[in-house]
Write a protein that holds these residues in place. Structure first.
Motif, mmCIF file in Angstrom:
data_model
loop_
_atom_site.group_PDB
_atom_site.id
_atom_site.type_symbol
_atom_site.label_atom_id
_atom_site.label_comp_id
_atom_site.label_asym_id
_atom_site.label_seq_id
_atom_site.Cartn_x
_atom_site.Cartn_y
_atom_site.Cartn_z
ATOM 1 N N ASP A 90 0.825 -1.203 0.000
ATOM 2 C CA ASP A 90 0.000 0.000 0.000
ATOM 3 C C ASP A 90 0.862 1.257 0.000
ATOM 4 O OD1 ASP A 90 -2.740 1.326 0.443
ATOM 5 O OD2 ASP A 90 -1.589 2.098 2.146
ATOM 6 N N GLN A 91 1.961 1.224 0.740
ATOM 7 C CA GLN A 91 2.849 2.389 0.781
ATOM 8 C C GLN A 91 3.534 2.616 -0.559
ATOM 9 O OE1 GLN A 91 5.419 1.540 4.110
ATOM 10 N NE2 GLN A 91 4.055 2.544 5.580
ATOM 11 N N VAL A 92 3.888 1.512 -1.233
ATOM 12 C CA VAL A 92 4.576 1.610 -2.520
ATOM 13 C C VAL A 92 3.648 2.140 -3.608
ATOM 14 C CG1 VAL A 92 5.610 0.255 -4.390
ATOM 15 C CG2 VAL A 92 6.302 -0.151 -2.019
ATOM 16 N N LEU A 93 2.419 1.624 -3.666
ATOM 17 C CA LEU A 93 1.510 1.954 -4.755
ATOM 18 C C LEU A 93 0.651 3.189 -4.496
ATOM 19 C CD1 LEU A 93 0.194 -1.510 -6.012
ATOM 20 C CD2 LEU A 93 2.045 -0.105 -6.915
ATOM 21 N N LYS A 94 0.362 3.466 -3.236
ATOM 22 C CA LYS A 94 -0.602 4.535 -2.951
ATOM 23 C C LYS A 94 -0.023 5.652 -2.086
ATOM 24 C CE LYS A 94 -4.602 1.412 -3.187
ATOM 25 N NZ LYS A 94 -5.772 0.856 -2.439
#
Length: 291
Positions: free
Chosen positions: A82-86
């Motif tokens: 989630d941190q990487v994509l959003k």
């Protein structure tokens, strides 16, 4: 105990966030105090930070805690993904739109690091699910810190400790790190980038910190830092003991089997930006030696 929807649940969540923030702040304050030479102030901040973290652990457990290790690793994969994509891409875009270019670039760099975190957790998850061993060991797995009081027989007539004595301590620490990482016998191949920063006197306590910064097929580079601290009445103007950098060096160690031939070592798992930077610098030296 059913907390869901209660005011106590809300209070616990607020307390958890407050304790975690205080723990971080006190550790940060401790670092500032050490840089200023205020050893006792740093120690009190560090001890208090650890206590605040213990409070946070109890609050977290009251709120339900965590699942088993498999569930925790799955949750970690989800969090990092989630941190990487959003989260961080959106954070970078927001900072960029508002003109905070430096902060935007920081958020973008974090994305690269979080991707590596996600990959590590994915490999862990695969290993747990397939019941296979996770390959590699972290820097922290083998890092050591040793301490020794310097005695008269280790020094010259003027009271300065022989450089060879200090090198022996550093070599020993590097050997421990290499052996813990490789789980085999190791030998010293070379010592590089030796810097003598301050003389060490008899009566000083010497602290040797060693950590792995690079690993190839069979060779390892261990960064060793040596600091000294006077335990006599010789203190700083503020009455505090001071650790003074005395020596640094990089030790190249090679893992060997029972026949004395080079043997393979586990890969080094990198988790932080600093570990990535040190690995890249040591890798350049390794490639230059190979040429």
């Amino acid at each position: 105990m059913e907390l869901k929807g209660s005011r106590t649940e809300d209070v616990l969540r607020k307390a958890l966030n407050a304790e975690l923030r205080q723990s971080f702040e006190y550790r940060y304050f401790a670092g500032m105090a050490r840089q200023a030479g205020l050893q006792q102030v740093a120690e009190i901040f560090e001890a208090t930070a650890a206590n605040e973290l213990e409070h946070a652990r109890h609050e977290y457990e009251f709120l339900g805690g965590a699942g088993n290790s498999l569930e925790n690793v799955r949750q970690a994969v989800s969090n990092e993904h989630d941190q990487v994509l959003k989260f961080y891409p959106q954070a970078a875009e927001t900072a960029e739109q508002e003109g905070f270019t430096e902060i935007a670039e920081f958020f973008r760099r974090i994305v690269d690091v979080e991707e590596k975190h996600e990959k590590n957790f994915q490999e862990l998850l695969h290993g747990i699910e397939k019941e296979t061993e996770f390959e590699g060991r972290t820097v922290g797995h083998s890092s050591v810190e040793m301490a020794q009081l310097m005695l008269p027989e280790q020094a010259n007539p003027a009271g300065f400790v022989h450089g060879g004595e200090l090198m022996k301590m550093m070599d020993n620490a590097a050997g421990v790190v290499a052996a813990r990482h490789a789980h085999s016998n190791v030998v010293t191949a070379r010592v590089e980038d030796i810097v003598f920063q301050s003389p060490v006197r008899v009566g000083s306590v010497v602290f040797v910190k060693a950590r792995l910064v690079f690993a190839s097929r069979s060779s390892m580079v261990i960064r060793v830092d040596l600091e000294m601290e006077h335990i006599s009445l010789e203190k700083g103007h503020d009455g505090q003991e001071h650790r003074v950098p005395a020596m640094t060096a990089n030790f190249v160690m090679v893992a060997v089997d029972e026949q004395g031939k080079a043997s393979a070592v586990p890969k080094l798992i990198l988790l932080t930006e600093e570990e990535e930077r040190l690995f890249a610098a040591a890798e350049e030296g390794y490639k230059a030696r190979k040429k």
